[in-house]
Structure formats: structure tokens, C-alpha cells
Design a protein around this motif. Structure first.
Motif, mmCIF file in Angstrom:
data_model
loop_
_atom_site.group_PDB
_atom_site.id
_atom_site.type_symbol
_atom_site.label_atom_id
_atom_site.label_comp_id
_atom_site.label_asym_id
_atom_site.label_seq_id
_atom_site.Cartn_x
_atom_site.Cartn_y
_atom_site.Cartn_z
ATOM 1 N N ASP A 225 0.886 -1.195 -0.090
ATOM 2 C CA ASP A 225 0.033 0.013 -0.142
ATOM 3 C C ASP A 225 0.970 1.366 0.020
ATOM 4 O O ASP A 225 0.344 2.107 0.572
ATOM 5 C CB ASP A 225 -0.791 0.045 1.168
ATOM 6 N N GLY A 226 1.644 0.976 -0.590
ATOM 7 C CA GLY A 226 2.776 2.447 -0.904
ATOM 8 C C GLY A 226 3.685 2.436 0.584
ATOM 9 O O GLY A 226 4.659 3.495 0.474
ATOM 10 N N TYR A 227 3.956 1.623 1.335
ATOM 11 C CA TYR A 227 4.849 1.590 2.388
ATOM 12 C C TYR A 227 6.036 0.931 2.321
ATOM 13 O O TYR A 227 7.048 0.851 3.265
ATOM 14 C CB TYR A 227 4.087 1.265 3.706
ATOM 15 N N GLY A 228 6.103 0.119 1.043
ATOM 16 C CA GLY A 228 7.546 -0.544 0.701
ATOM 17 C C GLY A 228 7.732 -1.603 1.648
ATOM 18 O O GLY A 228 6.942 -2.371 2.413
ATOM 19 N N LEU A 229 9.084 -1.886 1.676
ATOM 20 C CA LEU A 229 9.436 -2.902 2.637
ATOM 21 C C LEU A 229 10.417 -2.480 3.609
ATOM 22 O O LEU A 229 11.020 -1.603 3.608
ATOM 23 C CB LEU A 229 10.439 -4.097 1.378
ATOM 24 N N PRO A 230 10.741 -3.259 4.810
ATOM 25 C CA PRO A 230 11.607 -2.761 5.974
ATOM 26 C C PRO A 230 12.903 -2.623 5.378
ATOM 27 O O PRO A 230 13.482 -3.086 4.380
ATOM 28 C CB PRO A 230 11.643 -4.326 6.637
ATOM 29 N N GLY A 231 13.583 -1.545 5.939
ATOM 30 C CA GLY A 231 14.969 -1.157 5.579
ATOM 31 C C GLY A 231 15.038 -0.376 4.109
ATOM 32 O O GLY A 231 16.191 -0.366 3.621
ATOM 33 N N PHE A 232 13.797 0.119 3.506
ATOM 34 C CA PHE A 232 13.999 0.798 2.590
ATOM 35 C C PHE A 232 14.399 -0.039 1.355
ATOM 36 O O PHE A 232 15.483 0.187 0.532
ATOM 37 C CB PHE A 232 14.434 1.899 2.432
ATOM 38 N N SER A 233 14.360 -1.549 1.546
ATOM 39 C CA SER A 233 14.646 -2.508 0.640
ATOM 40 C C SER A 233 14.459 -2.122 -1.041
ATOM 41 O O SER A 233 13.463 -1.763 -1.211
ATOM 42 C CB SER A 233 14.357 -3.892 0.859
ATOM 43 N N LYS A 234 15.521 -2.307 -1.699
ATOM 44 C CA LYS A 234 15.225 -2.038 -3.294
ATOM 45 C C LYS A 234 14.287 -2.966 -3.818
ATOM 46 O O LYS A 234 13.982 -2.862 -4.902
ATOM 47 C CB LYS A 234 16.749 -1.865 -3.921
#
Ligand code: HEM
Length: 927
Positions: A225-234
Motif C-alpha cells: 500500500d505504498g509503504y514499501g519493505l523494511p529497511g527501504f529495501s530495493k
């Protein structure tokens, strides 16, 4: 075409040009390729020769034929069409809400309405602290200190209309007042047009948001939902439809601009009362049915959301007046205040009232500068120039803004706004530094600045006070921003040759050696087409057309004995401009008979949330710029988190990241997930969440913006006769694009529905059918047949659904027509962009800085991009100054809003291909 001559300017609104030309004209300018699309509702010029990429230039070798060569005929023709549109927009689309409209229609003391220049409604009220200073009860004229700079509240830009454009003035309209608030059913026409089908929650706004605006995800878990993955993972990924020729910097640029121009909110708040926001019902087989909790869950909407209602200024029944036997409303049924200055005055940086001004921090070591602080550990050349400080507990603010950088307009802050606020704070200081350098070198030289209260006194470099220099720097920064927007952002937003020429013409002119044909044609148009009064004609049509000659910027900043526009061509002219003469200081502005403020309809077409990606592809200059290191959710940079993200990663790295990434296409099913699910703790609701996209629809309905089809007719564009008109006729039947468009048509039909039409019901008096008959409920279909409820489509939905667009247009033609009128007016009406663009206000260094895009002589770009010799663009220069570490990256960049690693190719290509050196950039492997 030559035999028939130029078409006349329409005498009445129902006979407008509608951006459609005669068959012979279309053939002359674009051959069969143009003629075959004449029956569509969309503007013809987009199919002319030369107006697209290289394929639209039939035989480049005939270039020697000059303006008779096909591509030149196409481009000249497009420019003429656009000018017709502008003339008619100025003539038919100005509606002021302050009570000046009766004079606009009827004139005053024998002067036609469109030639009026002063209005009693634009006088300062008794409560204003400057009331006495401008003349009190007598004639009001601003003078002295009040005309030196851009005043914080925006008063005295027009010195004879002190209140115009200032903070808290009413938004205007571009639509006839009785066409606004269609849900009120005030006239037979609106009742016939919409029946009882419209309401604040009808059709359901959250359901529309979810069905028509949600970005589909190939792997929802990677988007989250637009919050991405932990640690701003690429490894995170949020799919979105991307514009290959426009970068993320451009998305945030326009948010940065709107925060300068308008706001309906006060300090980030709406009114105190709350209301539900839908997720309550949907149409099933044409019948409205309540949503079950399961339905809501499936759609993803939230029935418990609540939102604060919009502020309303005036909602009593408007007075009417009669002119030539016709009854008019004096204003719209409801009015709203622009809580910002309407001027392009960089008020988002410098403030728009006393409260916002307190958030602007000056450097105690040199009060002409903005305060910028050093961030430990940040060491690049740009970093040395510093970062904005954060808001302090003692600053007046909405508590949600705590921890953010100190700016005058802090609302809806993310990394994108943090970026531009920091860049232009550095730019402000760069100007002051250069000025101080000059002052040290030539302290006794004339700075050019004058004090209108003591105009005879030369102000030498050494005499200038910190306050004077601060305000001069504000003028310079505001003008630079206007220039960037006009000749860099907009030509990339509308990436084709006619718009490149048109926007440069708005700024610095079109006539002269390169476009004698267009120039002569424009002359013919205005001389052959007599309006009802010579004066009105001169004040509006002539002025607008001839301004395309010398350009709007700087109009009237030189005064010659002869006419200000024609004199530009006179080599023996002598400049008699005099700061003592208010008619010189103010002489370049033209409001075309209607005081300047933005119309509600302008706000509507800037609801551009789809531009924003959910995730920023973060890169670093110190590493390999071709590598994406992280995917950082924009929502993780909301409010104070923006400041942390800025400081921990650095302005230069954010520039690189947002400069390389493509922004979101303005298309249906392409809005950011995070904006549909935004957490706003101030909200007094169970969910404390907001669907900003649903709100886009609700606010327009609250403010009575006419629905899409009437909106187009009012702006002089052709109506649609059903949802199928949204399908682009250029797209091959059966292709993937075609299929997607057909699916969207089905969803539109499902949401807005259909009805059995009644040809006896006339639905508009704004336009007529081509045969002159009135437009009725059947829109050309057989009486009694089932027709689409195309009239009910929300305006934002409508322009997002427009898949037929001129080449390189990131926006639709409906939005564009709103810009043609209002972007021009924003320049025409502002004294500091016209007659007061003078060293007496800007200093000589300031004038040179704006004209040359920075200190020293003009720098030229390498080669001839798209066939033009041009200066290094203004934002590129600003970026190079404020972040010298970007130099290698910007070396190949021509327009700072074109994705930085894209190969710009030849003649307006939209290809997504890497430039040399960026082959390994993985963005080029993405769709
Ligand atoms: C990226 C972060 C953004 C956030 C968090 C955001 C948030 C919001 C919110 C919450 C509102 C609703 C205000 C209300 O009526 O109650 C709003 C309004 C608006 N937004 Fe955005 N927005 C963002 C980006 C943009 C961009 C890129 C644009 C481009 C122009 C934009 C243009 C607008 C406009 C025109 C309005 C209406 C303002 C008014 O009524 O005066 N926004 N936005």
C-alpha cells in the motif's frame, strides 16, 4: 484556406472556435492525417505536421521552403489555433466573484467592461493597517514603501487596485455563474442536464477512487500500500504508469508552485464541522445499492472515514441583474477564499501573512540572507551552503508540522517540497552573496535600486540595507521561478514544438525574424475582426495577440512616446519610463476587465496527485549513479520525516534520484496508494485516515465545479457524446492500449450509468450543435435511446480519462485550455513581471540575474536541442549553483525536468532509452 481568410473571433460564446478547423485548413496543415480526425471532439492542431516527433515532419528537406514547408505550416497553424483559443478565453471566460461582474457585462460610464482597469471592490478596507497610507476614503493609490517590493500579504501589486491578489481574496470562476453548482439544479438547463443524479456523495467518491484511480499491482506485497519493505529495501516495487519524458522533480515542482498560488485551507485545516466521505454505495446493473462490509473490504475503501468540511465564504443567494434582456447572477451561489496571495511571488518561501512570515528565518550574520545551517557529516560543495533550519516550538504552526524545516507554507510536506525549499533558499543566498561581492568591488557604483519615497536618491551598492537586499532577492527568486515554470517546466510538460515556441513567446516573444508569418497572420486576425467596441477590442484581443510578439514578461517596462507594443520594433525609441509616474510603474498590467485571482476551475486541473510515485528510487552521487540503492516510500518522508530524510541523505543525492526517475502519468488507475490511505492524526474520525483522491472529487463538488462535459463546453472545447469518445482513435483496434481503454469505458459506464434520453430537454446554452440547433439530452443520439450519463462525470475523472492527447502532453487538452488562460493572466496581471521589471525594484544585478539565468553573461547550451539554439536552462543553472556536485550528472541534461539519464534523441522523441554512460541504469529495464 487562403480564399476564405481568417475566421472571425466569435461574437457570442455559443459560436466559439472549439479548436476545430475547416476541412481545407486541416488538409493544408496536416494532410489526411489531420483531416481524418476532424470528427473527434479533440483539438485539430495535434494532428498537424511538425507538431509531433520526427515522423510528423514529412520531408525535412523542404525546410528551404520556410513557412510554406509542411511542418512549418503545421506549426504556424497550431500557434494560430492556440492564439484563437486564448483570445476567446479572455473574451468569454472571466467571472469575478467580488461584485465587479455587472460592470464587466454592462460597462461603466461609457467604458466597455473588458476595458475597465480600476474597481472599488479592490480598495483596501478600513480595517487594513495601510488604509490611510493608500488614500483612505479618497482615490486609493499605493505609493512609497508600499510599492517597492512584493508586500507580504500581496497588496499593492496593482497600485490602483491595492487589494487585488492579496491573501484571503475570493477565488474567481471561469464558468458562467449559473453553470456552477450543478447539483443545486438552479436552472432548467442544469436540471435537464443531470436530472437528480448528482450530490456531494453521488456517485460515491471513495468507490470512484478505488475503481477508477487505484494503481493495479503485479505483486501487492512488494508495494505494501505504498509503504514499501523494511529497511527501504530495493526489492520493494509499486507499479505505476510512467511518463518517459518527465521526471519526479517535475511532480514536486508543481506542488511547490501550487503552494505559492492558492490554498483553500488555513494553516492546514478546513472548517470545524465533519462529514462522511462515502464508501456507502455502488451501482449494480444500473441500480444504486448499499455497500456491504465485504464489498467495502474488497474495494479497499473505509466507511468510517470522516473529513472536515471546506470553508465557505458566502452562501447566501446571489443577487441578479439584467442586461440586454438577459438575467445574470452577480456571483456564484457560493464563494471561497484563497488563503494565499494569488501572485507568483514565492509566498510559499517568503510568506503570505504575518503568521507565515514568522516562520521565515533570516540569517543573524547577514539579515539579507535566509538562515541555513550546517549539518554535521554532510561535506559536499552544496552541503557547505547549508540546509533550512527546523521550525521552533515558539513558531506559529499546526502541531503536525513540528520537526519540519521552517518554511512559510509547510503543509503536505514530503521530500519533494523539502528539496525545492532548500534549493531556493540556497539560491536566495547565492544572489545575496554575489551582490555583496559586487558591493565590495564597486561600493560607490549605482545599484540601480531606488526608493520611490525618495526617487532622486541614487542607492549605491554600499548604501543598500539588509532589508532592501532581502526583498530584492525575493523579487529575483520569484521571477526566476516564474521563468523556470514558463520556459522549462511547461515545455517539458507539453513536449512538442508548438508549445516550445508558444511558451517561449509568452516569456520573451515570438515575432521578429523567426516567425514573420505568424506575426502577420495575427495582425490580420485582429484588424479584420471588429469587436463591438474599438476600445474593448484594443484592451483585450489586440493586447493578447500583440503580447505574443514582444512577450508578456517586461511589457511596459520601457515607455516610449508611441504605443508600448509597436514601439518595440522602433530602433529610434527613447525610454521615458519614470518611477515618479504611477502610470508607468503600473502601465504594463492588463486584467482584461476582470480583477485577477485564480478561478476554482484552475485548482481542479491542478489535482495532480497521480504524478507522485509511491516509492522513490534512491541513488547516490558518490557511488554509481546508475545503481538504485533503496526504494524509499514517499509516505516515509511525510512531514518531519522529510527533514530527517533530507539531512541524512543530502540534497545532491535526492536531486540525482528524483532527476532520474520518471513521474506518474496523469491517467486513470494511476494514483498513489499511499495517498488513498494517508494517516492524518489531526482527523477526528475512527480511522484517522484520508483518501486524498476521493477528497479531490468531494472538494470539487463542494465548490460547485461543473462536471466534465459542461466544463469543456464552457472553455470552448467540443463535448463528448458518450464514454466511447474517450477511446483514442489513433490506437489500433485490438491492441493492449485499446483493450485497456475499452475496459475503462466499461467501468465509467458502471459507475456513472446510463439513462433514456429526452430530446425535448435542452441541456446547455454554452454551445450548439454544428447545424446550429440547441444541444439536448440525447447529445445527437436518437430520441428515447439509452445514452451514457457523460454529463455527470466528475471533471477530474474526465480529464484523467482523456487518452487522446497532443504529442508529448503529460496533461490533457482540457487541463491545458485552463492553463492557456490562467498562466497568461498570471503574467499579464503582475506589475513585477511587466512594467515594474526594472532595476529600480530588482537592482541591476537582479535584472541581469533573471535575464541571464544567474551571474555573469548568458551561457549557451551545447548543440541545437530539437533544432534550437538556447541558453542553458534556468533550473539547470540553479541546480549547478546550489549543488556543484551535480556538474558531471547535469552535463548532458538540457531540460532539468526530462529524466536525466534519458537519451533525448532528435526532435521530441518520447523513447525511453539511456544516454551514453547510463546503459547500466536498471530503470531502463523497467516498463
Ligand atoms: C506527495 C505528497 C502530497 C500529499 C501528501 C498531498 C496531500 C494533499 C491533501 C491532504 C490535500 C487535501 C486538502 C483538503 O482539501 O482537505 C491536497 C490537496 C491538493 N493537492 Fe496534494 N498532496 C501531495 C502532492 C501533490 C502534488 C504533487 C500536487 C500537484 C500539483 C498536489 C496538488 C493538490 C491540490 C491542487 C490540492 C487542492 C488544494 C486546495 O484545495 O487549495 N498535491 N493534497
Amino acid at each position: 484556406m487562403a480564399r476564405d481568410g481568417f475566421r472571425p473571433i466569435a461574437l457570442t460564446r455559443d459560436l466559439r472556435f472549439a479548436a476545430k478547423v475547416q476541412p481545407a485548413t486541416a488538409l493544408c496543415r496536416g494532410g489526411n492525417g489531420a483531416a481524418q480526425f476532424r470528427s473527434t471532439p479533440w483539438a485539430d492542431w495535434a494532428n498537424y505536421w511538425g507538431t509531433r516527433d520526427a515522423i510528423s515532419v514529412p520531408n525535412p528537406l523542404v525546410k528551404q521552403a520556410g513557412h510554406l514547408a509542411p511542418a512549418q505550416r503545421g506549426i504556424d497553424g497550431a500557434l494560430l489555433d492556440l492564439e484563437y483559443q486564448r483570445i476567446e478565453l479572455i473574451k468569454f471566460n472571466l467571472f469575478d466573484n467580488n461584485g465587479t461582474y455587472p460592470d464587466f457585462v454592462q460597462g461603466r460610464n461609457g467604458v466597455p467592461g473588458s476595458a475597465l482597469k480600476v474597481w472599488k471592490q479592490m480598495r483596501l478596507p478600513k480595517t487594513d493597517p495601510h488604509y490611510k497610507e493608500v488614500g483612505g476614503d479618497a482615490e486609493q493609490v499605493c505609493k512609497g514603501e508600499l510599492i517597492r517590493h512584493r508586500n507580504v500579504t500581496g497588496i499593492c501589486n496593482d497600485i490602483f487596485n491595492p487589494l487585488m491578489g492579496s491573501t484571503n481574496q475570493l477565488f474567481a470562476r471561469n464558468m458562467t455563474f449559473d453553470a456552477t453548482f450543478p447539483d443545486q439544479g438552479r436552472t432548467d438547463l442544469t436540471r435537464n442536464r443531470h436530472g437528480d443524479r448528482l450530490g456531494l456523495m453521488k456517485p460515491d467518491p471513495q468507490v470512484i477512487s478505488r475503481k477508477l484511480f487505484t494503481r493495479a499491482q503485479s505483486n501487492p506485497a512488494l508495494c505494501n500500500d505504498g509503504y514499501g519493505l523494511p529497511g527501504f529495501s530495493k526489492d520493494a516495487n509499486c507499479d505505476y504508469k510512467k511518463a518517459p519524458f518527465f521526471n519526479v522533480l517535475a511532480a514536486f515542482w508543481i506542488q511547490f508552485m501550487t503552494h505559492d498560488w492558492f490554498s483553500h485551507l488555513e494553516e492546514g485545516h478546513n472548517d470545524t464541522a465533519y462529514m462522511p466521505v462515502g464508501c456507502a454505495s455502488q451501482k449494480v446493473n444500473g441500480v444504486e445499492q448499499a455497500l456491504s462490509p465485504e464489498d467495502a473490504k474488497k474495494l479497499g475503501c473505509r466507511p468510517d472515514d470522516r473529513i472536515d468540511k471546506a470553508f465557505v465564504s458566502e452562501s447566501t443567494d446571489p443577487k441578479t441583474f439584467t442586461s440586454n434582456g438577459k438575467q445574470y447572477l452577480e456571483r456564484a451561489p457560493k464563494t471561497f477564499r484563497n488563503t494565499n496571495t494569488a501572485w507568483w511571488d514565492a509566498s510559499q518561501i517568503y510568506g503570505y501573512d504575518d503568521r507565515s512570515r514568522q516562520r521565515v528565518k533570516r540569517d543573524p550574520r547577514d539579515a539579507a540572507k535566509l538562515l541555513l545551517v550546517q549539518i554535521p557529516g554532510r561535506t559536499s560543495a552544496g552541503d557547505q551552503l547549508g540546509y533550512l533550519p527546523t521550525l521552533e516550538a515558539t513558531d506559529p504552526m499546526n502541531p503536525e508540522w513540528a520537526g519540519q524545516e521552517a518554511t512559510a507554507f509547510p503543509d503536505n510536506f514530503t521530500i519533494g517540497l523539502s528539496f525545492f525549499h532548500n534549493v531556493f533558499a540556497r539560491e536566495h543566498n547565492a544572489f545575496v552573496t554575489e551582490f555583496r561581492k559586487q558591493a565590495a568591488a564597486t561600493p560607490a557604483a549605482d545599484s540601480g535600486l531606488r526608493n520611490p519615497a525618495a526617487p532622486g536618491r541614487v542607492i549605491r551598492y554600499r548604501d543598500i540595507t539588509p532589508d532592501e537586499l532581502f526583498e530584492a532577492a525575493r523579487l529575483v527568486v520569484a521571477a526566476e521561478i516564474a521563468k523556470i515554470h514558463t520556459i522549462e517546466w511547461t515545455p517539458q510538460l507539453l513536449y512538442d514544438e508548438p508549445l516550445y515556441l508558444g511558451m517561449n513567446a509568452n516569456w520573451s516573444g515570438l515575432f521578429g525574424k523567426s516567425y514573420p508569418g505568424v506575426s502577420e497572420a495575427l495582425r490580420q486576425i485582429v484588424t479584420r475582426n471588429f469587436g463591438t467596441s474599438a476600445d474593448a477590442k484594443k484592451a483585450t484581443q489586440w493586447y493578447s495577440v500583440f503580447a505574443s510578439g514582444p512577450g508578456i514578461f517586461g511589457l511596459g517596462s520601457h515607455v516610449y512616446a508611441d504605443d508600448p507594443v509597436f514601439a518595440v520594433f522602433d530602433p529610434n525609441k527613447k525610454d521615458i519610463w519614470d518611477i515618479n509616474n504611477p502610470r508607468h510603474v503600473n502601465g504594463g498590467v492588463n486584467h482584461f476587465g476582470s480583477p485577477f485571482n485564480f478561478p476554482e476551475e484552475f485548482v481542479t486541473v491542478y489535482r495532480l496527485h497521480a504524478l507522485v510515485p509511491d516509492l522513490i528510487e534512491y541513488r547516490e552521487l558518490g557511488a554509481d549513479p546508475n545503481q538504485i540503492k533503496n526504494k524509499i516510500p514517499v509516505v516515509e518522508t511525510f512531514q518531519a520525516k522529510a527533514t530527517d530524510a533530507m539531512r541524512s541523505r543530502g540534497l545532491g543525492n535526492w536531486a540525482l534520484s528524483m532527476g532520474r526517475q520518471r513521474l506518474g502519468l496523469l491517467a486513470l488507475q494511476n494514483d498513489p496508494r499511499f495517498l488513498q490511505n494517508l494517516k492524518i492524526p489531526r482527523l477526528d474520525s475512527k480511522t484517522q485516515q484520508m483518501d486524498v483522491i476521493a477528497l479531490d472529487l468531494i472538494r470539487d463538488r463542494e465548490r460547485g465545479v461543473p462536471r466534465f462535459n459542461e466544463f469543456r463546453r464552457q472553455y470552448g472545447l467540443r463535448q463528448l457524446t458518450g464514454f466511447d469518445d474517450f477511446v483514442d482513435k489513433h490506437v489500433a483496434a485490438g491492441s493492449a492500449d485499446y483493450k485497456e481503454q475499452q475496459d475503462l469505458v466499461r467501468t465509467l459506464r458502471e459507475i456513472y450509468g446510463q439513462h433514456t434520453c429526452d430530446a425535448a430537454k435542452i441541456i446547455t446554452d454554452t454551445q450548439r450543435n454544428e447545424d446550429g440547433s440547441p444541444i439536448n439530452d440525447c447529445l445527437g443520439h436518437a430520441n428515447g435511446s439509452t445514452v451514457d450519463n457523460i454529463e455527470d462525470v466528475d471533471t477530474v475523472v474526465g480529464w484523467m480519462a482523456e487518452t487522446t492527447r497532443p504529442h508529448g502532453f503529460a496533461i490533457s487538452e482540457t487541463q491545458f485550455v485552463v492553463f492557456i488562460l490562467n498562466a497568461s493572466r498570471r503574467l499579464f496581471s503582475d506589475r513585477f513581471f511587466t512594467s515594474s521589471f526594472r532595476p529600480e525594484f530588482y537592482t541591476q544585478l537582479g535584472m541581469d540575474w533573471v535575464n541571464n539565468n544567474g551571474p555573469g553573461p548568458q551561457m549557451m547550451e551545447k548543440g541545437t536541442p530539437n533544432g534550437h539554439t538556447q541558453p542553458v536552462s534556468p533550473l539547470k543553472r540553479v541546480l549547478l549553483r546550489t549543488m556543484p556536485e551535480l556538474t558531471p550528472e547535469l552535463n548532458t541534461v538540457v531540460n532539468a525536468f526530462d529524466p536525466w539519464a534519458r537519451d533525448r534523441g532528435t526532435y521530441y522523441t518520447l523513447d525511453w532509452k539511456p544516454r551514453k554512460g547510463a546503459e547500466s541504469d536498471e530503470a531502463f529495464r523497467q516498463k
